[in-house]
Each structure stands twice: as structure tokens, then as C-alpha cells.
Design an enzyme around this catalytic site. Sequence first.
Site, PDB file in Angstrom:
ATOM      1  N   LYS A   1       2.437  -4.758  -6.919  1.00  0.00           N
ATOM      2  CA  LYS A   1       3.555  -5.193  -6.589  1.00  0.00           C
ATOM      3  C   LYS A   1       3.315  -6.520  -5.656  1.00  0.00           C
ATOM      4  CE  LYS A   1       7.200  -2.640  -5.358  1.00  0.00           C
ATOM      5  NZ  LYS A   1       7.873  -1.449  -4.644  1.00  0.00           N
ATOM      6  N   GLU A  48       2.507   4.016   7.024  1.00  0.00           N
ATOM      7  CA  GLU A  48       2.595   4.167   5.753  1.00  0.00           C
ATOM      8  C   GLU A  48       1.528   5.215   5.301  1.00  0.00           C
ATOM      9  OE1 GLU A  48       4.144   2.897   3.382  1.00  0.00           O
ATOM     10  OE2 GLU A  48       4.991   1.218   3.767  1.00  0.00           O
TER      11      GLU A  48
END
Length: 360
Positions: free
Chosen positions: A140, A182
Amino acid sequence: MRTIQIEASSNHYPVRVGAGLRHQLGQWINKGDYSRVLLVADEAVVAYYSNDCMKALENIVPVHLYAVPSGEASKSFSEYEKILQKALAVGLDRKSCMIALGGGMIGDLAGFAAASYMRGVGFIQIPTTLLAHDSSVGGKVAINLEHEKNMVGAFYQPDGVYYDIETLQTLPEHEWRSGFAEVIKHGIIGDSSLYHDLRNAFPSLDAVRSDADLALTIERAIRVKAHVVAQDETETGVRAYLNFGHTLAHALESMTNFEMSHGDAVSIGMRFALRMSRKLTGTQVQEKDWREWFDGLGFPRLSPHLDVCDMLKKMKKDKKSTSGQINMVLLEEIGRVCLRSVDDEMIIEELKAFQREEQA
């Protein structure tokens, strides 16, 4: 060195994790692979690591350097255009490659430039932040549109990711914290054993920074993402699960003009997602447990000065939203999440209650 193979439908590539990998690029990039390389580097890391990367490739391929000003503001059309102009000026052709040296901002920016220059050239990631263990994997790439995050982008897989954990040692504390959010997310959504190990091993940020086997922790987090990307490269299904906590997080980043780090925003977003999960999925995970753990790691709480209605408006711009309906990734149990539609009234009511409890 540890290697994770990413099996995306459009490209298969290795993610290598270890110490000193920037010196070893010549082991994996061969003469003839690329005609020319543009090293796109965050100006904050240029003095530390760009020479090492360029020296490792000097007898293999011509390398040129472009330094990007640090900060989320550089994920813009203007910096994107400057990279393309630099690529043109130094003679990059369709057999060339762009290498991203830096954190998530650089990876997103350079990756989008690589995806669009001459309709796509080679692309390699050399992450230098803990947060980039997530952003550098999966393809991405994007730039921001005005104050909205990642609104212009593409799915474009790299040819390889070389994660030199030595580069993490120059990170400031807030960058360690941002990246660890994360890591926690990957445990929550896809690996309950990773989650419980993190809870036990890392009660504070100091424990994260002094971890003797950080490469193993990073590898385990990346494997969660690799498994999801292999199933759904372009986020038409389960890849949306990787956005756990991000619906509110992206809104908070935008509302603070990106002064709040991504990881800090995600930590708040995950706790709000847990609150919504307890309402809608019946998960037994306790909000109090996460609040105490996240406090110990130094994550912030939700500011009482941010307007709840503004948060809702920003959340509606989330890419998972459809026809004005907010879709949130919610927790069923540790290691398993789902996507649910949530009406505006419930979002407003729970944001207000969450904001009040955050100040207790």
C-alpha cells in the site's frame, strides 16, 4: 537474519530482518537487475545510512540520492512531483528502481512515485523505523490529500524489503512507541500467542527498546500481515482487518494536523475499538487492562478538547466507510476480529463516554 516470504497475487518477494543488512544489499541486488537506482531518503537518516547503502551498490548499479524533508507534510503532491522530476533528471528508465530509505512516510511516498513513474519501475524498501515493519510490507503506497491521510495511492508491491534493525537505534523514544502500537495490533488481530507474549515481556517502552531479540518480535508481527496480504492483496475483504484502531486514529491524525504520531493515534483508536467491540461483539477483553498497559508504555489518552462531532465527520472519510456508513474493525476475541457497520448515534454516544473516561 530472518526471512519472511510475501506471497501477494501480483508479486512474491522476501522480507529480510537482521542487523547490518544495509551493508549487504549487493548480495540480493545483482548487476543487470536494474539500469539505475534513485535512493529516496528521509533527510533525518541521510547522514546515518545513505552512504552505507550507496557504497553497497556502487559496483553494481549507478545510484543517485534524493533527500526528502522529514515529517508527514512531505507526503504531498509537491514532494511527489519533485521525486519524479529528479528521476527524470538522472535518467531513470523503465528498468530502473527507486529505493525507499526511511520510515512509513518515505515508503509510502517513494512507493507511489515508483508505481506511477513511467507506469511503474522497480521498488525496494529499506525501513528505518519500528513503525515501518507494518507500512513497508504489503504494497500500500500513497500520499495525503490536503489534510486527509493516504487519499491518493495505489497497491504496488516492492521487489524486496531489507529491514536492518541496527537503524532503529537512532530512533527517538516517540518513534519506538509509535511503532510498537502496530506490533501490538498484529498480535490483537491475528496471533494471540504474540499478544500474550507482548503483554508479559513489555510492560514499558524501556523493555521494548532493550529487547535482545527484537528481530524475532518484528518477524512474528510481519508474519501476521503476510498471512493477511496473501489472502487479500487489494483490501476487498480480510485485509481491512489490518485497520483495527485506524478508523478513529486517522481522524485524530488529521484533526491534529499530523502532530499526533500514527502509533499514538492507533493506540487511542484501538482502545475505542475495544469499547465498541464490548457493545457489539460481546468480547470479554477488559478496557481497563489495555488502559493500564498502554499507560505504562507511555501512550496518550484522548484529549478532552477535540470535538466529538468533528471526529465523526473525519471518521466518515475512512476508506472502509461506504455510503456514509462507518464500518469499524471490531474485536471478537484476541486473535480474531470482524468488520461491522456502526450508526452515527452510537459513535457519538460512545465517543463522548470514552472521552470522559479518558480523563478519569
